[in-house]
Design a protein around this motif. Structure first.
Motif, mmCIF file in Angstrom:
data_model
loop_
_atom_site.group_PDB
_atom_site.id
_atom_site.type_symbol
_atom_site.label_atom_id
_atom_site.label_comp_id
_atom_site.label_asym_id
_atom_site.label_seq_id
_atom_site.Cartn_x
_atom_site.Cartn_y
_atom_site.Cartn_z
ATOM 1 N N GLU A 6 0.863 -1.146 0.255
ATOM 2 C CA GLU A 6 0.197 -0.241 -0.518
ATOM 3 C C GLU A 6 1.059 1.371 0.413
ATOM 4 O O GLU A 6 0.662 2.470 -0.642
ATOM 5 N N LEU A 7 1.614 1.338 0.569
ATOM 6 C CA LEU A 7 3.257 2.144 0.796
ATOM 7 C C LEU A 7 3.876 2.744 -0.805
ATOM 8 O O LEU A 7 3.543 3.818 -1.185
ATOM 9 N N ASN A 8 4.576 1.263 -1.397
ATOM 10 C CA ASN A 8 4.594 1.396 -1.960
ATOM 11 C C ASN A 8 5.172 0.506 -2.883
ATOM 12 O O ASN A 8 5.934 -0.472 -2.895
ATOM 13 N N PRO A 9 3.907 0.251 -3.928
ATOM 14 C CA PRO A 9 3.669 -0.941 -4.894
ATOM 15 C C PRO A 9 5.028 -1.135 -5.681
ATOM 16 O O PRO A 9 5.455 -2.571 -5.541
ATOM 17 N N ALA A 10 5.993 -0.394 -6.392
ATOM 18 C CA ALA A 10 7.450 -0.840 -7.072
ATOM 19 C C ALA A 10 8.189 -1.606 -5.764
ATOM 20 O O ALA A 10 9.117 -2.834 -5.780
ATOM 21 N N ILE A 11 8.924 -0.636 -5.038
ATOM 22 C CA ILE A 11 9.575 -1.851 -3.414
ATOM 23 C C ILE A 11 8.679 -3.250 -3.133
ATOM 24 O O ILE A 11 9.838 -4.214 -3.231
ATOM 25 N N ALA A 12 8.137 -3.237 -3.167
ATOM 26 C CA ALA A 12 6.949 -4.468 -3.258
ATOM 27 C C ALA A 12 7.382 -5.655 -4.083
ATOM 28 O O ALA A 12 7.327 -6.606 -3.370
ATOM 29 N N ALA A 13 7.075 -5.233 -4.599
ATOM 30 C CA ALA A 13 7.545 -6.036 -6.454
ATOM 31 C C ALA A 13 9.139 -6.376 -6.158
ATOM 32 O O ALA A 13 9.185 -7.728 -6.602
ATOM 33 N N VAL A 14 9.942 -5.790 -5.844
ATOM 34 C CA VAL A 14 11.279 -5.894 -5.817
ATOM 35 C C VAL A 14 12.059 -6.400 -5.416
ATOM 36 O O VAL A 14 11.833 -8.245 -5.120
ATOM 37 N N LEU A 15 10.437 -6.769 -3.370
ATOM 38 C CA LEU A 15 10.651 -7.332 -3.138
ATOM 39 C C LEU A 15 10.534 -9.260 -2.579
ATOM 40 O O LEU A 15 10.925 -9.851 -2.374
ATOM 41 N N LEU A 16 9.150 -9.236 -3.620
ATOM 42 C CA LEU A 16 8.340 -10.333 -4.052
ATOM 43 C C LEU A 16 9.300 -11.042 -4.586
ATOM 44 O O LEU A 16 9.704 -12.193 -4.734
ATOM 45 N N THR A 17 10.022 -10.442 -5.860
ATOM 46 C CA THR A 17 10.178 -10.931 -6.995
ATOM 47 C C THR A 17 12.480 -11.527 -6.368
ATOM 48 O O THR A 17 12.529 -12.074 -6.561
ATOM 49 N N ALA A 18 13.095 -10.617 -5.098
ATOM 50 C CA ALA A 18 14.037 -11.592 -5.062
ATOM 51 C C ALA A 18 13.995 -12.227 -3.973
ATOM 52 O O ALA A 18 14.702 -13.156 -3.732
ATOM 53 N N THR A 19 12.565 -12.777 -3.323
ATOM 54 C CA THR A 19 12.070 -13.690 -2.262
ATOM 55 C C THR A 19 12.083 -15.159 -3.302
ATOM 56 O O THR A 19 12.476 -15.518 -2.807
ATOM 57 N N ALA A 20 11.889 -14.881 -4.770
ATOM 58 C CA ALA A 20 11.197 -16.001 -5.350
ATOM 59 C C ALA A 20 12.837 -16.318 -5.855
ATOM 60 O O ALA A 20 12.705 -17.609 -5.593
ATOM 61 N N VAL A 21 13.785 -15.180 -5.960
ATOM 62 C CA VAL A 21 14.741 -15.937 -6.431
ATOM 63 C C VAL A 21 15.513 -16.874 -5.270
ATOM 64 O O VAL A 21 16.060 -17.601 -5.897
ATOM 65 N N ASN A 22 15.402 -16.073 -4.198
ATOM 66 C CA ASN A 22 15.882 -16.799 -3.160
ATOM 67 C C ASN A 22 15.420 -18.131 -3.345
ATOM 68 O O ASN A 22 15.790 -19.050 -2.689
ATOM 69 N N GLY A 23 14.276 -18.801 -3.015
ATOM 70 C CA GLY A 23 13.112 -19.705 -3.039
ATOM 71 C C GLY A 23 13.801 -20.722 -3.740
ATOM 72 O O GLY A 23 14.655 -21.965 -3.784
ATOM 73 N N ILE A 24 14.157 -19.877 -5.055
ATOM 74 C CA ILE A 24 14.381 -20.846 -5.712
ATOM 75 C C ILE A 24 16.195 -21.066 -5.744
ATOM 76 O O ILE A 24 16.418 -22.625 -6.087
#
Length: 86
Positions: A6-24
């Motif tokens: 809600e505060l910053n969707p761009a940072i949330a998208a980057v954080l979500l992508t980083a979490t997915a890459v870390n899982g892989i």
């Protein structure tokens, strides 16, 4: 992460992508450490979906249906947890 979208969707998208890459990366590291490198002399294996028996396919289909049902129709008690108590 709960209110970040809600505060910053761009940072949330980057954080979500980083979490997915870390899982892989974690799964690939696990496979390399415990299963070893793939042998170059061995022919490539068929796609994983083609090696399952019919019983395994039915169980997998049932689990996917249960997972989607739980996502689409959550328990009424789960909505109580999201709201703060007075």
């Amino acid at each position: 992460m709960q209110g970040l979208h809600e505060l910053n969707p761009a940072i949330a998208a980057v954080l979500l992508t980083a979490t997915a890459v870390n899982g892989i990366t974690l799964v690939r590291s696990y496979k390399r450490v415990f299963l070893g490198l793939p042998s170059p002399a061995r022919p490539p294996e068929p796609a994983p979906g083609f090696r399952r028996s019919p019983r395994e396919r039915w169980v997998l289909a049932a689990l996917v249906v249960l997972l989607l049902a739980g996502w689409l129709f959550p328990s009424p008690r789960s909505s109580d947890c999201a709201s703060p108590s007075p």
